[in-house]
Design a protein around this motif. Structure first.
Motif, mmCIF file in Angstrom:
data_model
loop_
_atom_site.group_PDB
_atom_site.id
_atom_site.type_symbol
_atom_site.label_atom_id
_atom_site.label_comp_id
_atom_site.label_asym_id
_atom_site.label_seq_id
_atom_site.Cartn_x
_atom_site.Cartn_y
_atom_site.Cartn_z
ATOM 1 N N ILE A 307 0.832 -1.210 0.000
ATOM 2 C CA ILE A 307 0.000 0.000 0.000
ATOM 3 C C ILE A 307 0.866 1.259 0.000
ATOM 4 N N SER A 308 1.875 1.300 0.874
ATOM 5 C CA SER A 308 2.726 2.489 0.938
ATOM 6 C C SER A 308 3.526 2.656 -0.353
ATOM 7 N N GLY A 309 3.941 1.540 -0.964
ATOM 8 C CA GLY A 309 4.651 1.623 -2.237
ATOM 9 C C GLY A 309 3.788 2.210 -3.333
ATOM 10 N N GLY A 310 2.494 1.841 -3.362
ATOM 11 C CA GLY A 310 1.580 2.409 -4.354
ATOM 12 C C GLY A 310 1.382 3.900 -4.172
ATOM 13 N N VAL A 311 1.233 4.328 -2.914
ATOM 14 C CA VAL A 311 1.074 5.762 -2.625
ATOM 15 C C VAL A 311 2.316 6.535 -3.053
ATOM 16 N N LEU A 312 3.490 5.996 -2.719
ATOM 17 C CA LEU A 312 4.754 6.661 -3.088
ATOM 18 C C LEU A 312 4.924 6.723 -4.607
ATOM 19 N N ALA A 313 4.513 5.638 -5.305
ATOM 20 C CA ALA A 313 4.667 5.603 -6.763
ATOM 21 C C ALA A 313 3.788 6.636 -7.455
ATOM 22 N N ASP A 314 2.620 6.962 -6.853
ATOM 23 C CA ASP A 314 1.756 7.982 -7.432
ATOM 24 C C ASP A 314 2.295 9.389 -7.183
ATOM 25 N N ARG A 315 3.161 9.526 -6.197
ATOM 26 C CA ARG A 315 3.677 10.857 -5.847
ATOM 27 C C ARG A 315 5.102 11.094 -6.348
ATOM 28 N N PHE A 316 5.866 10.035 -6.470
ATOM 29 C CA PHE A 316 7.269 10.180 -6.851
ATOM 30 C C PHE A 316 7.551 9.311 -8.078
ATOM 31 N N ASN A 317 8.816 9.244 -8.448
ATOM 32 C CA ASN A 317 9.230 8.459 -9.604
ATOM 33 C C ASN A 317 9.053 6.962 -9.339
ATOM 34 N N PHE A 318 8.326 6.290 -10.246
ATOM 35 C CA PHE A 318 8.006 4.874 -10.070
ATOM 36 C C PHE A 318 9.266 4.027 -9.910
ATOM 37 N N LYS A 319 10.235 4.277 -10.786
ATOM 38 C CA LYS A 319 11.460 3.474 -10.770
ATOM 39 C C LYS A 319 12.232 3.647 -9.474
ATOM 40 N N SER A 320 12.314 4.876 -8.989
ATOM 41 C CA SER A 320 13.061 5.131 -7.750
ATOM 42 C C SER A 320 12.450 4.384 -6.575
ATOM 43 N N VAL A 321 11.113 4.345 -6.523
ATOM 44 C CA VAL A 321 10.421 3.631 -5.441
ATOM 45 C C VAL A 321 10.734 2.138 -5.505
ATOM 46 N N LEU A 322 10.653 1.559 -6.713
ATOM 47 C CA LEU A 322 10.918 0.125 -6.881
ATOM 48 C C LEU A 322 12.362 -0.226 -6.524
ATOM 49 N N ILE A 323 13.293 0.573 -7.013
ATOM 50 C CA ILE A 323 14.710 0.301 -6.733
ATOM 51 C C ILE A 323 14.994 0.449 -5.242
ATOM 52 N N GLY A 324 14.423 1.485 -4.625
ATOM 53 C CA GLY A 324 14.605 1.672 -3.187
ATOM 54 C C GLY A 324 14.072 0.499 -2.382
ATOM 55 N N MET A 325 12.903 -0.028 -2.783
ATOM 56 C CA MET A 325 12.324 -1.170 -2.083
ATOM 57 C C MET A 325 13.213 -2.400 -2.218
ATOM 58 N N LEU A 326 13.759 -2.614 -3.409
ATOM 59 C CA LEU A 326 14.619 -3.783 -3.620
ATOM 60 C C LEU A 326 15.911 -3.685 -2.802
#
Length: 456
Positions: A307-326
């Motif tokens: 849920i938090s990843g989806g919220v962050l992806a709508d507000r920030f760069n999608f790729k940055s969120v995914l890479i940060g999570m990994l």
């Protein structure tokens, strides 16, 4: 006088309504049992190894039979939905995975179990791309990632449910009860038929204008839709083929391959953890009961991360969120290889769940936004199918490592390595440019060069 209306524009600019809540909740319910089905392996594998005298490698291969079915289901049903509609395919897939998972509780040997799990896997793999595509298709653009990942959080809730059911029921009723519970969605098929909408893209392309107008009014009650209004799609979606070839046209080939690599690595990491976490923790010295609680912690972290990843992806760069999570996931898994106080271990397991499961789910939303609506199910389906090969490899790989009886930290490091490769693949994904955009850019460049020459 007939007027035309672009349904993509209406949906993209629409406000969040009760109609969206209806879609999210029904899709979430279906995804919940898909997540439950994943976590079943982690609960029952130690019990099946004991009852049927299997080695860790054999148990890993048994866990991978459903995942093999999921691979073929994702490929086949993803393309089928772009031709006959998402709703019909979702109902077919739910019927398949619920019925054959339920029958798995009657298995008396590994062969019967493997066959039933493979057939169930066809439905499990086929339903996921279509739930993502359906939710994404109706979601307003500004909330799309949030709504898709919220719907997909049911995946992790299903894992929590499996861990709790395993802890509460298997001691008294055996491993079979876990499969009987999985048959519950069969009772809801009539409700799915009644309340799930059909794909707007499919209805418009099939020229079912009356049905399309009905659902468009649900999306935006204020839309000026009359019986004479002709609904159309964006030009690229109207003409785009739903074939696999379309995934490699319009300069999407490199992006498609990178998505496949990312899915492969993320699902390898996810299913290795989902299938073997209790056994990995038992190898580290914990009891089965404690290990099931770690499985629950993994999925609680996944709910929060999704849920938090989806919220962050709508507000920030999608790729940055995914890479940060990994990156967080890789560090957490490496940390699990060292002896730490139990609260720290629970925290690391939760972070691993938030990143591995959350990132895998967020990838579905990312790929849904990458492809045009007309090929969305095909794109998600093939990315998911390629990812399923990683899901097949994951349980077998960990089963092999457990059989080697290496220091337990190497098991967790092995699970972390795919996260590094996945992050690299995501880093290089670029937004695809259509042939028209490329031609326009070339014309601009030529004009710029011509202007510079005229000044010089």
């Amino acid at each position: 006088m007939k007027t035309t209306m672009n349904v993509n524009t209406v949906v993209d600019q629409g406000k969040f309504k009760s109609f969206h809540v209806n879609i999210i909740l029904w899709c979430l319910f279906i995804v919940l049992f898909d997540g439950y089905d994943l976590a079943i392996n982690g609960v029952v594998l130690p019990l099946l190894m004991q009852e049927w005298g299997m080695s860790a490698v054999q148990a890993g291969m048994l866990a991978s039979t459903a995942l093999a079915g999921m691979m073929f289901g994702a490929m086949g049903f993803g393309m089928l939905a772009d031709r006959i509609g998402r709703k019909k395919v979702i109902l077919i897939c739910v019927s398949l995975f619920s019925f054959f998972t339920f029958l798995g509780g009657f298995s008396s040997n590994p062969t019967e179990f493997a066959v039933l799990r493979f057939i169930a896997g066809l439905g499990i793999g086929g339903v996921l791309p279509n739930l993502v595509a359906l939710t994404s298709e109706y979601a307003p653009q500004r909330l799309r990632s949030t709504l898709v990942t919220t719907m997909f959080s049911g995946y992790a809730v299903g894992g929590i449910m499996a861990a709790l059911c395993g802890k509460w029921f298997t001691a008294d009723f055996g491993w079979q009860i876990m499969f009987f519970i999985a048959g519950i969605p069969l009772l809801f098929i009539p409700l799915f038929w009644k309340f799930l909408p059909e794909s707007l893209t499919f209805l418009v392309k099939a020229n079912k204008q009356d049905q399309a107008r009905y659902f468009l009014k649900k999306v935006d009650p204020d839309a000026q839709v009359s019986p004479d209004t002709q609904l159309v799609l964006s030009s690229n979606d109207q003409t785009q083929s739903a074939s696999v070839k379309a995934l490699f046209t319009e300069n999407r080939a490199i992006g498609t391959f990178l998505f496949w690599i990312a899915f492969f690595m993320c699902l390898l990491m996810l299913y290795a953890l989902g299938s073997w976490l209790p056994k990995l923790m038992m190898a580290a010295g914990y009891s089965l009961g404690s290990s099931l609680m770690f499985l629950m912690a993994l999925n609680i972290g996944a709910v929060i991360g999704t849920i938090s990843g989806g919220v962050l992806a709508d507000r920030f760069n999608f790729k940055s969120v995914l890479i940060g999570m990994l990156i967080v996931g890789v560090l957490s898994l490496v940390g699990l290889g060292f002896n730490s106080p139990q609260p720290v271990i629970y925290l690391l397991v939760s972070l691993a769940g938030a990143s591995s499961i959350g990132c895998s789910i967020l990838l579905y939303s990312f790929v849904a936004q990458y492809y045009p609506v007309a090929v969305r199910s095909t794109g998600i389906g093939w990315a998911s199918a390629i990812g399923r090969t990683g899901a097949i490899v994951g349980p077998i790989l960990i089963g092999y490592l457990l059989g080697l009886e290496l220091p337990h930290k190497w098991n967790f490091i092995a699970v972390a390595i795919p996260g590094v490769i996945g992050a690299i693949a995501i880093f290089f994904i670029r937004k695809a440019q259509t042939d028209e955009e490329v031609a326009a850019l070339e014309n601009v460049n030529k004009a710029t060069v011509k202007t510079q020459r005229s000044y010089s």
